[in-house]
Design an enzyme around this catalytic site. Structure first.
Site, short mmCIF file in Angstrom:
data_model
loop_
_atom_site.label_atom_id
_atom_site.label_comp_id
_atom_site.label_asym_id
_atom_site.label_seq_id
_atom_site.Cartn_x
_atom_site.Cartn_y
_atom_site.Cartn_z
CG ASP A 140 -7.86 -8.78 -2.91
OD1 ASP A 140 -9.06 -8.55 -3.13
OD2 ASP A 140 -7.35 -9.91 -2.92
NE ARG A 141 -6.64 -1.17 2.09
CZ ARG A 141 -7.03 0.09 2.02
NH1 ARG A 141 -6.17 1.02 1.66
NH2 ARG A 141 -8.26 0.42 2.30
#
Length: 364
Positions: free
Chosen positions: A208-209
């Site tokens: 995930d970012r």
């Protein structure tokens, strides 16, 4: 013992993605009566590997497939050197795929494209200008066949070393998109060194970012599939810093398989191991790759993940001296550790010894 001559004759013929030998048709993946020949016929390797076999774990048996007993006898004849000793989950076919690919001949421009960050157009221009030599002789035709493992190839005077596949470990920082390319946002591929930006490289899975930590980048599609496939149960280890204090009930909830919302229904996650690191820090071992899974697991348990670090994939760990955004190349043999499953207590000790500066203050 099998007669290998019919195998050689069938490998010489390619028809619409199949190999024909006598009255027997073989699929892309050779049946077990061919596999021992692949391993034994060292004197005929050029003939065998010129067939460009594509070996897959998911092939369907073709006509001519022998009995289960015979398949067992054949598999025992393949030398141990063609197996990953430390990775029993990998099949012989996967290893033979690497073994075969290393010995295929290919076009000169294709070889250089796989070993450099230059485009095919740039390489074609360089080859035609005389900037490339093969075994000391200047070559100006991009389609010239070369054997990467034996030929000495130079580009602008520098020797180009051959690697069938490339493997890069990255310490992914937060705020960066895990994708091969994106027109609007910075991706992990933008963090690679210019000489490492090879054409077919791609991240294995997604982080995930807002998640940092270990990310494997490779052009080895078969290995990437093995790592991501749920049936291989490759374990990923995450350290999570929580908003609220850690509760011991999380250990039993995750081990039993916590329920996660998937669209309009709830599904049970696979059992996961969890241990406490300090008052608000936990170490979690999961064998799935659901969307935002670790964050959703703690949310389902009534907590919130503020920071998340992926520490290991199997036995392949994030190098302690690798800064955020940094990368390091590894060899194919080092990827064998992906199939190990360290005890979570070992990973906990590794994290405490090497990553205490992240979040941990008073370890337990």
């Amino acid at each position: 013992m099998l007669d290998c001559q019919p195998v050689l004759s069938c490998l010489r013929c390619e028809c619409s993605g199949h190999l024909r030998g006598g009255d027997t048709w073989f699929s892309h993946a050779p049946s077990p009566q061919i596999q021992p020949c692949l391993a034994r016929l060292s004197a005929c390797e050029n003939d065998l590997f010129s067939a460009h076999l594509r070996i897959s774990d998911n092939h369907k048996p073709a006509r001519g497939y022998r009995s289960q007993q015979h398949r067992g006898e054949c598999s025992e004849q393949i030398p141990d050197r063609l197996f990953h000793r430390e990775s029993p989950t990998l099949s012989a076919k996967f290893t033979l795929y690497h073994y075969a690919r290393r010995r295929q001949s290919m076009r000169l421009d294709r070889f250089l494209s796989g070993q450099t960050a230059l485009s095919r157009r740039e390489l074609t221009a360089l080859i035609r200008s005389g900037a490339v030599t093969v075994n000391g002789a200047s070559v100006r035709k991009p389609e010239t066949p070369v054997t990467p493992e034996t030929d000495r190839i130079t580009l602008k005077g520098a020797q180009v070393e051959y690697e069938p596949f490339h493997y890069i470990l990255m310490h992914k920082p937060c705020g960066i998109l895990t994708a091969a390319r994106d027109a609007k946002q910075q991706t992990v591929m933008d963090l690679l060194k210019p000489e490492d930006r090879l054409q077919k490289l791609a991240p294995v899975g997604r982080l995930d970012r807002d998640t940092s930590g270990l990310l494997l980048i490779t052009d080895d599609g078969q290995l990437a599939h093995q790592v991501l496939s749920p049936k291989h149960h490759v374990t990923k280890y995450y350290a999570a810093r929580l908003r609220d204090p850690f509760q011991k009930v999380y250990i039993s909830q995750f081990y039993a398989g916590i329920m996660l919302r998937e669209g309009d229904r709830e599904e049970q996650a696979l059992p996961a191991e969890c241990v406490q690191l300090d008052e608000r820090t936990a170490l979690l071992a999961i064998q799935e790759g659901r969307y935002h899974q670790v964050r959703r697991m703690f949310a389902a348990a009534g907590n919130f993940v503020e920071d998340l670090l992926r520490l290991q994939i199997g036995g392949l760990f994030l190098p302690p001296d690798l800064p955020a955004g940094g990368t390091v190349r590894i060899f194919h043999k080092e990827t064998a550790s992906l199939w190990k499953k360290p005890d979570i207590s070992e990973v906990k000790r590794f994290f405490i010894d090497n990553y205490s500066s992240y979040w941990i203050k008073d370890t337990i």
